[in-house]
Write an enzyme that holds these catalytic residues in place. Structure first.
Site, PDB file in Angstrom:
ATOM      1  N   ASP A  70      14.364  -1.410  -0.124  1.00 44.61           N
ATOM      2  CA  ASP A  70      15.177  -1.753   1.047  1.00 44.61           C
ATOM      3  C   ASP A  70      16.071  -2.942   0.677  1.00 44.61           C
ATOM      4  O   ASP A  70      17.164  -2.765   0.159  1.00 44.61           O
ATOM      5  CB  ASP A  70      14.224  -2.045   2.206  1.00 44.61           C
ATOM      6  CG  ASP A  70      14.928  -2.325   3.511  1.00 44.61           C
ATOM      7  OD1 ASP A  70      16.083  -1.904   3.664  1.00 44.61           O
ATOM      8  OD2 ASP A  70      14.329  -2.965   4.393  1.00 44.61           O
ATOM      9  N   LYS A 101       0.822  -1.190   0.000  1.00 45.79           N
ATOM     10  CA  LYS A 101       0.000   0.000   0.000  1.00 45.79           C
ATOM     11  C   LYS A 101       0.873   1.263   0.000  1.00 45.79           C
ATOM     12  O   LYS A 101       0.423   2.352  -0.312  1.00 45.79           O
ATOM     13  CB  LYS A 101      -0.852   0.048   1.291  1.00 45.79           C
ATOM     14  CG  LYS A 101      -1.774  -1.094   1.523  1.00 45.79           C
ATOM     15  CD  LYS A 101      -2.429  -0.905   2.916  1.00 45.79           C
ATOM     16  CE  LYS A 101      -3.149  -2.151   3.313  1.00 45.79           C
ATOM     17  NZ  LYS A 101      -3.553  -2.089   4.737  1.00 45.79           N
ATOM     18  N   LYS A 146      17.084   2.992  -0.103  1.00 39.84           N
ATOM     19  CA  LYS A 146      17.808   2.738   1.157  1.00 39.84           C
ATOM     20  C   LYS A 146      18.777   1.584   0.897  1.00 39.84           C
ATOM     21  O   LYS A 146      18.446   0.426   1.113  1.00 39.84           O
ATOM     22  CB  LYS A 146      16.788   2.393   2.251  1.00 39.84           C
ATOM     23  CG  LYS A 146      17.379   2.268   3.626  1.00 39.84           C
ATOM     24  CD  LYS A 146      16.331   2.360   4.736  1.00 39.84           C
ATOM     25  CE  LYS A 146      15.445   1.150   4.835  1.00 39.84           C
ATOM     26  NZ  LYS A 146      14.578   1.158   6.026  1.00 39.84           N
TER      27      LYS A 146
HETATM   28  P1  IMP Z   1      12.181  -4.797   0.031  1.00 43.20           P
HETATM   29  O1  IMP Z   1      12.955  -3.870  -0.856  1.00 43.20           O
HETATM   30  O2  IMP Z   1      11.766  -6.076  -0.626  1.00 43.20           O
HETATM   31  O3  IMP Z   1      12.881  -5.028   1.344  1.00 43.20           O
HETATM   32  O4  IMP Z   1      10.787  -4.183   0.393  1.00 43.20           O
HETATM   33  C1  IMP Z   1      10.510  -2.849   0.368  1.00 43.20           C
HETATM   34  C2  IMP Z   1       9.218  -2.676   1.145  1.00 43.20           C
HETATM   35  O5  IMP Z   1       9.485  -2.821   2.551  1.00 43.20           O
HETATM   36  C3  IMP Z   1       8.686  -1.276   0.954  1.00 43.20           C
HETATM   37  O6  IMP Z   1       7.740  -1.226  -0.060  1.00 43.20           O
HETATM   38  C4  IMP Z   1       8.064  -0.988   2.289  1.00 43.20           C
HETATM   39  O7  IMP Z   1       6.736  -1.441   2.312  1.00 43.20           O
HETATM   40  C5  IMP Z   1       8.868  -1.806   3.274  1.00 43.20           C
HETATM   41  N1  IMP Z   1       9.895  -0.975   3.914  1.00 43.20           N
HETATM   42  C6  IMP Z   1      11.233  -1.081   3.809  1.00 43.20           C
HETATM   43  N2  IMP Z   1      11.866  -0.158   4.535  1.00 43.20           N
HETATM   44  C7  IMP Z   1      10.889   0.561   5.139  1.00 43.20           C
HETATM   45  C8  IMP Z   1      10.905   1.702   6.034  1.00 43.20           C
HETATM   46  O8  IMP Z   1      11.938   2.260   6.415  1.00 43.20           O
HETATM   47  N3  IMP Z   1       9.678   2.140   6.418  1.00 43.20           N
HETATM   48  C9  IMP Z   1       8.515   1.598   6.016  1.00 43.20           C
HETATM   49  N4  IMP Z   1       8.452   0.553   5.181  1.00 43.20           N
HETATM   50  C10 IMP Z   1       9.638   0.045   4.747  1.00 43.20           C
END
Ligand code: IMP
Length: 180
Positions: A102, A42, A130
């Site tokens: 992330d 979302k 990030k």
């Molecule tokens: P990843 O890159 O597969 O780890 O997932 C990214 C998702 O993790 C993003 O779309 C967010 O929903 C969540 N996410 C990662 N870091 C954060 C943060 O610092 N705050 C809030 N949600 C985060």
């Protein structure tokens, strides 16, 4: 500022500037292509609505809800689709719209899936990058702002489904986590 917030990382104005920059780049790169913007639910909803209003040409919108399996028992490339698109992506120029990258696991898995579904091209636009915690080497084609290694909330991003409605992005006070 919200009482649970320790500090603001990106103000409403900084976010608006990032959106303008990204909108210009996308408008230029996708002129006449009628791209399919796929918003990852979302968290990216707030970003999507501001971003697409920076683009004067035609853009189609779709929504997907996915969670990556992060356990040891499955491969990192797997993703569980909780809500899928309503249209085919075959032959389409897809732009994934994400709030924050992330680990990169979700986007890597979605890119693999959409390649299998024969998208013509696939790119990623993320408001925040990030990189500190990256596990998959995904190429983020359009990045709004560089995010330090902190858990951030606001502007669509949540902690336990809260704070999505804030117009800025910030870091919560440590006691908020202790009390939840
Ligand atoms: P990843 O890159 O597969 O780890 O997932 C990214 C998702 O993790 C993003 O779309 C967010 O929903 C969540 N996410 C990662 N870091 C954060 C943060 O610092 N705050 C809030 N949600 C985060």
């Amino acid at each position: 500022m919200n009482q649970d917030m320790q500090k603001v990382l990106f103000s409403e104005e900084e976010i608006a500037q990032a959106n303008q920059k990204l909108g210009k780049l996308l408008a230029n790169d996708y002129k006449g292509k009628n791209p399919l913007f796929v918003c990852i639910l979302k968290g990216a909803v707030v970003f999507l609505t501001d971003l697409v209003r920076q683009i004067p040409d035609s853009v189609d919108l779709e929504f997907i809800d996915a969670s990556s399996y992060n356990g040891q028992t499955t491969t990192s490339g797997e993703v569980k689709i909780l809500k899928d698109l309503d249209v085919s992506v075959a032959g389409r120029d897809v732009v994934f719209v994400e709030d924050i990258i992330d680990t990169g696991l979700t986007l890597k898995a979605l890119m693999d899936l959409f390649k299998e579904r024969h998208a013509n091209s696939i790119k990623i636009v993320a408001l925040l990058d990030k990189p500190a915690n990256r596990q998959q080497n995904v190429k983020v084609d359009y990045v709004g702002l560089q995010c330090p290694d902190e858990f951030v909330v606001g502007y669509g991003m949540d902690y336990n489904e809260r704070y999505r409605n804030l117009s800025y992005i910030g870091v919560l006070k440590p006691e908020v986590y202790m009390n939840n």
